[in-house]
Design an enzyme around this catalytic site. Sequence first.
Site, PDB file in Angstrom:
ATOM      1  N   LYS A   1      31.261 -71.276 -23.554  1.00 36.25           N
ATOM      2  CA  LYS A   1      32.595 -71.876 -23.756  1.00 36.25           C
ATOM      3  C   LYS A   1      32.686 -73.239 -23.065  1.00 36.25           C
ATOM      4  O   LYS A   1      33.173 -74.203 -23.640  1.00 36.25           O
ATOM      5  CB  LYS A   1      33.706 -70.968 -23.180  1.00 36.25           C
ATOM      6  CG  LYS A   1      33.809 -69.604 -23.790  1.00 36.25           C
ATOM      7  CD  LYS A   1      35.039 -68.862 -23.278  1.00 36.25           C
ATOM      8  CE  LYS A   1      35.027 -68.602 -21.789  1.00 36.25           C
ATOM      9  NZ  LYS A   1      33.973 -67.659 -21.332  1.00 36.25           N
TER      10      LYS A   1
ATOM     11  N   ARG B   1      43.295 -65.104 -21.220  1.00 37.48           N
ATOM     12  CA  ARG B   1      42.323 -64.035 -21.005  1.00 37.48           C
ATOM     13  C   ARG B   1      42.973 -62.663 -21.090  1.00 37.48           C
ATOM     14  O   ARG B   1      42.298 -61.660 -20.932  1.00 37.48           O
ATOM     15  CB  ARG B   1      41.717 -64.186 -19.616  1.00 37.48           C
ATOM     16  CG  ARG B   1      40.284 -64.725 -19.625  1.00 37.48           C
ATOM     17  CD  ARG B   1      39.922 -64.971 -18.195  1.00 37.48           C
ATOM     18  NE  ARG B   1      38.549 -64.977 -17.860  1.00 37.48           N
ATOM     19  CZ  ARG B   1      37.856 -66.054 -17.559  1.00 37.48           C
ATOM     20  NH1 ARG B   1      38.369 -67.250 -17.705  1.00 37.48           N
ATOM     21  NH2 ARG B   1      36.628 -65.939 -17.124  1.00 37.48           N
TER      22      ARG B   1
ATOM     23  N   ARG C   1      22.309 -69.457 -14.333  1.00 39.52           N
ATOM     24  CA  ARG C   1      23.052 -70.726 -14.293  1.00 39.52           C
ATOM     25  C   ARG C   1      22.968 -71.378 -12.914  1.00 39.52           C
ATOM     26  O   ARG C   1      23.134 -70.732 -11.889  1.00 39.52           O
ATOM     27  CB  ARG C   1      24.516 -70.443 -14.643  1.00 39.52           C
ATOM     28  CG  ARG C   1      25.417 -71.649 -14.594  1.00 39.52           C
ATOM     29  CD  ARG C   1      26.649 -71.446 -15.409  1.00 39.52           C
ATOM     30  NE  ARG C   1      27.527 -70.397 -14.928  1.00 39.52           N
ATOM     31  CZ  ARG C   1      28.601 -69.970 -15.582  1.00 39.52           C
ATOM     32  NH1 ARG C   1      28.916 -70.490 -16.749  1.00 39.52           N
ATOM     33  NH2 ARG C   1      29.360 -69.035 -15.079  1.00 39.52           N
TER      34      ARG C   1
ATOM     35  N   ARG D   1      32.532 -58.868 -14.312  1.00 39.81           N
ATOM     36  CA  ARG D   1      33.269 -59.849 -15.136  1.00 39.81           C
ATOM     37  C   ARG D   1      33.129 -59.511 -16.623  1.00 39.81           C
ATOM     38  O   ARG D   1      34.070 -59.677 -17.405  1.00 39.81           O
ATOM     39  CB  ARG D   1      32.765 -61.264 -14.849  1.00 39.81           C
ATOM     40  CG  ARG D   1      33.228 -61.766 -13.475  1.00 39.81           C
ATOM     41  CD  ARG D   1      32.445 -62.977 -13.004  1.00 39.81           C
ATOM     42  NE  ARG D   1      32.542 -64.106 -13.885  1.00 39.81           N
ATOM     43  CZ  ARG D   1      31.645 -65.091 -13.939  1.00 39.81           C
ATOM     44  NH1 ARG D   1      30.583 -65.075 -13.174  1.00 39.81           N
ATOM     45  NH2 ARG D   1      31.812 -66.082 -14.773  1.00 39.81           N
TER      46      ARG D   1
HETATM   47  P1  AMP Z   1      35.392 -68.655 -15.286  1.00 43.02           P
HETATM   48  O1  AMP Z   1      34.853 -69.863 -14.594  1.00 43.02           O
HETATM   49  O2  AMP Z   1      36.173 -68.981 -16.516  1.00 43.02           O
HETATM   50  O3  AMP Z   1      34.330 -67.615 -15.529  1.00 43.02           O
HETATM   51  O4  AMP Z   1      36.455 -67.978 -14.274  1.00 43.02           O
HETATM   52  C1  AMP Z   1      36.063 -67.556 -12.977  1.00 43.02           C
HETATM   53  C2  AMP Z   1      37.084 -66.562 -12.448  1.00 43.02           C
HETATM   54  O5  AMP Z   1      38.382 -67.187 -12.346  1.00 43.02           O
HETATM   55  C3  AMP Z   1      37.311 -65.343 -13.313  1.00 43.02           C
HETATM   56  O6  AMP Z   1      36.348 -64.318 -13.083  1.00 43.02           O
HETATM   57  C4  AMP Z   1      38.718 -64.921 -12.883  1.00 43.02           C
HETATM   58  O7  AMP Z   1      38.704 -64.267 -11.621  1.00 43.02           O
HETATM   59  C5  AMP Z   1      39.403 -66.271 -12.686  1.00 43.02           C
HETATM   60  N1  AMP Z   1      40.042 -66.742 -13.933  1.00 43.02           N
HETATM   61  C6  AMP Z   1      39.692 -67.809 -14.700  1.00 43.02           C
HETATM   62  N2  AMP Z   1      40.521 -67.940 -15.751  1.00 43.02           N
HETATM   63  C7  AMP Z   1      41.414 -66.934 -15.654  1.00 43.02           C
HETATM   64  C8  AMP Z   1      42.505 -66.524 -16.464  1.00 43.02           C
HETATM   65  N3  AMP Z   1      42.852 -67.164 -17.603  1.00 43.02           N
HETATM   66  N4  AMP Z   1      43.224 -65.428 -16.054  1.00 43.02           N
HETATM   67  C9  AMP Z   1      42.915 -64.764 -14.928  1.00 43.02           C
HETATM   68  N5  AMP Z   1      41.869 -65.088 -14.136  1.00 43.02           N
HETATM   69  C10 AMP Z   1      41.128 -66.170 -14.486  1.00 43.02           C
END
Ligand code: AMP
Length: 246
Positions: A31, A106, A155, A199
């Site tokens: 993404k 999400r 990564r 996750r």
């Molecule tokens: P990401 O970098 O998108 O994988 O996000 C890292 C972490 O941030 C996730 O595992 C969640 O804990 C938190 N997070 C990111 N976006 C959201 C969202 N839209 N809603 C809730 N938690 C989020």
Amino acid sequence: MGAQTSSVVGGVAKETVVGPIIMLGPPGAGKGTQAKLIAQRYEIPQISTGDLLRDNVAHKTDLGLRAQASMDRGDLVPDDLVCDMVALRLQLADCVKGFILDGFPRTVQQASWLDGYLETMRAGKNAAGQAACAPPVVIRLMVEYNNSLQRIVGRRSCPTCGRIYNIYFQPPIVEGICDFDGTPLVSRLDDSEDVVKERLKTYERQTLPLVDYYRAQGRLVEIDGDLPVEDVTARTVQALESRRSP
Ligand code: AMP
């Protein structure tokens, strides 16, 4: 897309109103990579809620302190905190012709909050203003479970320039060092295998229902995220252009 063509860069008119785009997919689907390419192409901001939250954690803001424990566990941060953060970001001037959301929404609650927010934004605007906050086009990147896992666990990123590598698929020339500025590469703490598995479970449980939510609204475009990066981008662009054509 509703383009006026007075100034064209890379085949895209600068004034083109793109509207909201959502990148949907599990962690490791690509993404962020695709959002960055699409954002550059249309000159719109890439809004990554993960990056915004990590920034808040790094600066120990009130939001960061409240979000950190959930992030460390691989859980989602509560909806109200994330929606407030997104609302503030969407008010910035760079969102005027559209934006690409990476990692948001999400949950179904976040998606329905976003629908309401965009609807409120549309009220009282002229046609171009309304197009900029039209209902979103949702690009779902579909990837095999094991590919997601390997993409995230492998990564590495450069803390100086932000470039992303993968030790399996796209390694740096010198192991552990950024090709561009020589900075030692780092992994995200929540990219460890245990947290990644959590996750991915969180994604299945809380985010996957968005597929039906957006499909029912006719806004979902499904793309094979296991294809090479440039093919995924080409299909995404094609989908956006055909969706936005008057
Ligand atoms: P990401 O970098 O998108 O994988 O996000 C890292 C972490 O941030 C996730 O595992 C969640 O804990 C938190 N997070 C990111 N976006 C959201 C969202 N839209 N809603 C809730 N938690 C989020």
